[in-house]
Enzyme design. Structure first.
Site, PDB file in Angstrom:
ATOM      1  N   ASP A  22      40.580  42.357  47.036  1.00 32.78           N
ATOM      2  CA  ASP A  22      41.985  42.740  47.173  1.00 32.78           C
ATOM      3  C   ASP A  22      42.870  41.950  46.208  1.00 32.78           C
ATOM      4  O   ASP A  22      42.620  40.772  45.928  1.00 32.78           O
ATOM      5  CB  ASP A  22      42.424  42.474  48.620  1.00 32.78           C
ATOM      6  CG  ASP A  22      43.859  42.878  48.881  1.00 32.78           C
ATOM      7  OD1 ASP A  22      44.165  44.077  48.772  1.00 32.78           O
ATOM      8  OD2 ASP A  22      44.677  41.987  49.186  1.00 32.78           O
ATOM      9  N   GLU A  46      40.585  45.697  43.086  1.00 32.56           N
ATOM     10  CA  GLU A  46      41.887  46.349  43.178  1.00 32.56           C
ATOM     11  C   GLU A  46      42.775  45.646  42.151  1.00 32.56           C
ATOM     12  O   GLU A  46      43.356  44.592  42.423  1.00 32.56           O
ATOM     13  CB  GLU A  46      42.491  46.219  44.573  1.00 32.56           C
ATOM     14  CG  GLU A  46      43.771  47.036  44.717  1.00 32.56           C
ATOM     15  CD  GLU A  46      44.812  46.417  45.632  1.00 32.56           C
ATOM     16  OE1 GLU A  46      45.742  47.141  46.023  1.00 32.56           O
ATOM     17  OE2 GLU A  46      44.725  45.216  45.931  1.00 32.56           O
TER      18      GLU A  46
END
EC number: 2.4.1.18
Length: 623
Positions: free
Chosen positions: A294, A347
């Site tokens: 993330d 990401e």
């Protein structure tokens, strides 16, 4: 803590709580070890001593690790550390290496023993090592487990989700973070314990069953993992020993302003070891098939979400965070070295070069990168009124110009169905056939070079935004137009698996060719997907998209010669999907009539707001 995590001597075996059997006549006991190099004193207290914070003091070693053995401390008992910090403040802290915790909102750590779970996924793991997912089918269903079927635990979810995903044909499930987190509304992105699965859904062995069961059903399991930041809760990692230990000491780098959290000090070897050990723990102890990392951009840039005066450049005078670059390379190398066949997915929202290039070639070493540019462009396009789409068509096809720059995942994720953004259904323009628009959009996603990721509920056209307490509106599947969207997804996954053209050369230049990129008058886009052998069955697929509100009859499109029939293998306007049934009666035939720069062409029928796929019939040329 002393050096990179290795499975032969993992950090989770050296730190945390580890129960030991008692000698004959002696009680069982537990060894506690915690890293707090700047603390003045450390004690452990819990169920075993009536929560007396002064009885069991730990002893400091030269490496800053405090240890003790507590008789009578046994599996299932809760505990915390009481730490007198370098600043003189006494803090009660959860164990950073706890492998189990109390159910939130309670925050104590829990002693657990070695797992007795027996795995059944040897065949899956053996196949995984032999599979290159960059050239294999990969379609991902993104899930927030607590809300997918509220009330179910890991074991019940394994069966229900396995049945559902097998029927839909997805290859993998990606879980929003299940690392234990104090606030459920963070969806797991503000992690309280980096080594414990959330007890909201069951035990660690229950989660092992979840992964194991999905593997035996032929489904991979990916986990969203959060090394960019951690919450400021008093019981957690912040000011752990009275100093900025896990967080950065520099006030300009200590916090992530977007989330009100602390940023890890990635320049410190012990913190890199802690995080890499967490990644390896999840992949090794739970047999996960990979991690989606993330907020990579938040780590890569010193000025991420910071204005003038809120950041300082690196030694070269630029904004790259060199410590984060080194950490990410070390992380990816460790996962690939220690966990055969596991993948890492970034990401990463910027244009950082070489995200999926190997570390040996100067890249970050990820296997895949989320293509957030594609996501923004395609969602902006489908949200436009139809009369404006022709003007924006260049924006829609722009991501095709850089589709080979990285190994991409095309995400339509949880982030796009919350916070007032609507859903894939509600983004369709007013007055349109929303079901048709969603079907066409999903077919565009599956046809586009890259792998697919779809958040739960969007596979049947969820109308309302996602709620982390209520989950998907399953009753919509009883309505024909929503059930039709699910059938389209099922058929797209089938084609994705069966047609080498849709995965064999994914992201490579020779796996793609234009047909009709910019017919702005009719709002039509067309391209070819090709395998390494375009003449093999499923090796060529013509993908044609009509994003207008009108049926297009006798639409002439250039196609590769010679004269032959092309089978219509998907038409999102078909009656079976809830469409109008307008189509090509199963096939079209090319003719030696030039069009769009090709010597042969065919006349097509393109239903309004639809996607149509064709593949050439094999055999001798027809005349």
């Amino acid at each position: 803590m002393s050096g990179p995590a290795r499975l032969a001597d993992p950090l989770w075996a050296r730190l945390g709580s580890h129960p030991l059997p008692g000698a004959p006549g002696d009680p069982a006991r537990t060894v506690f070890a915690v890293w707090a190099p700047n603390a003045r004193a450390v004690s452990v207290f819990g169920d075993f001593d009536g929560w007396d914070g002064d009885r069991h003091r730990l002893h400091r070693g030269p490496d800053g690790i405090w240890t003790t053995t507590v008789p009578g401390a046994t599996v299932g008992m809760r505990y915390k550390y009481r730490i007198t910090g370098a600043d003189g403040v006494v803090r009660d802290k959860a164990d950073p290496l706890a492998r189990a915790t109390e159910c939130p909102p309670e925050t104590a750590s829990v002693i657990v023993g070695a797992s007795s779970y027996r795995w059944h996924d040897d065949a899956w793991l053996a196949r995984r090592v032999q599979t290159d997912l960059t050239t294999a089918p990969l379609s991902i269903y993104e899930v927030h487990l607590p809300s997918w079927r509220p009330g179910l635990g890991y074991r019940e979810l394994a069966v229900a989700l396995g049945d559902y995903l097998q029927a839909l044909g997805f290859t993998h499930v990606q879980l929003l973070p299940i690392t234990e987190h104090p606030y459920g509304g963070s969806w797991g992105y503000q992690v309280g314990s980096y080594f414990a699965p959330t007890t909201r859904l069951g035990t660690a062995d229950d989660f092992r069953f979840f992964v194991d069961h999905l593997h035996t059903r032929g489904l991979g399991v990916l986990l969203d993992w959060v090394p960019a930041h951690f919450p400021k809760d008093d019981f957690a990692l912040g000011s752990f020993d009275g100093t900025p230990l896990y967080e950065h000491a520099d006030p300009l780098r200590r916090e992530q302003p977007d989330w009100g959290t602390y940023a890890f000090n990635l320049g410190r070897a012990e913190i890199r070891e802690f995080l890499i050990a967490s990644a390896l723990y999840w992949c090794s102890q739970f047999h996960l098939d990979g991690l989606r990392v993330d907020a990579v951009a938040a780590m890569l840039y010193l000025d991420y979400s910071r204005g003038p005066g809120q950041w300082q450049p690196n030694a070269r005078g630029t904004h790259e965070n060199d410590e984060a670059v080194d950490f990410l390379r070390e992380l990816n190398d460790a996962v690939h070295r220690e966990i055969p066949g596991a993948v890492t997915i970034a990401e990463e929202s910027s244009a950082w070069p070489g995200v999926t290039a190997s570390t040996a070639d100067g890249g970050l070493g990820f296997d895949f990168k989320w293509n957030l540019g594609w996501m923004n462009d395609v969602l902006d396009f489908v949200s436009l009124p139809h009369h404006r789409r022709g003007c924006a068509q260049a924006q829609l096809v722009f991501p095709l110009t850089y589709a080979g720059a990285e190994h991409f995942v095309l995400p339509l994720s949880h982030d796009e169905v919350v916070h007032g953004k609507g859903t894939l259904w509600s983004r369709q323009p007013e007055g349109s056939d929303r079901a048709a628009g969603v079907r066409a959009l999903l077919a565009y996603q599956w046809a586009h070079p890259g792998k697919q990721l779809l958040f739960m509920g969007q596979e049947f056209g969820q109308i309302t935004e996602w709620s982390d307490t209520d989950g998907p509106d399953w009753a919509l599947l009883e309505q024909s137009e929503h059930a039709g969207i699910a059938r389209v997804v099922t058929d797209l996954n089938r084609l994705h698996r069966c047609f080498p053209a849709l995965h064999g050369l994914d992201g490579r230049a020779r796996g793609f060719d234009w047909l009709d990129a910019l017919d702005t008058t009719n709002t039509v886009v067309g391209f070819l997907r090709l395998s390494a052998d375009p003449d093999e069955p499923g090796g060529t697929l013509a993908c044609v998209f009509n994003f207008s509100q009108r049926d297009l009859h006798d639409y002439r499109l250039g196609l590769p010669g010679p004269v032959r029939n092309w089978t219509e293998v998907l038409n999102t306007g078909a009656a079976d999907y809830g469409g109008t049934g307008v189509g090509n009666l199963g096939a079209v035939r090319t003719e030696p009539i030039g069009s769009h720069g090709r010597s042969h062409s065919a006349r097509l029928t393109l239903p309004a707001e639809s996607t149509v796929f064709f593949t050439p019939q094999h055999g001798p040329p027809q005349h």
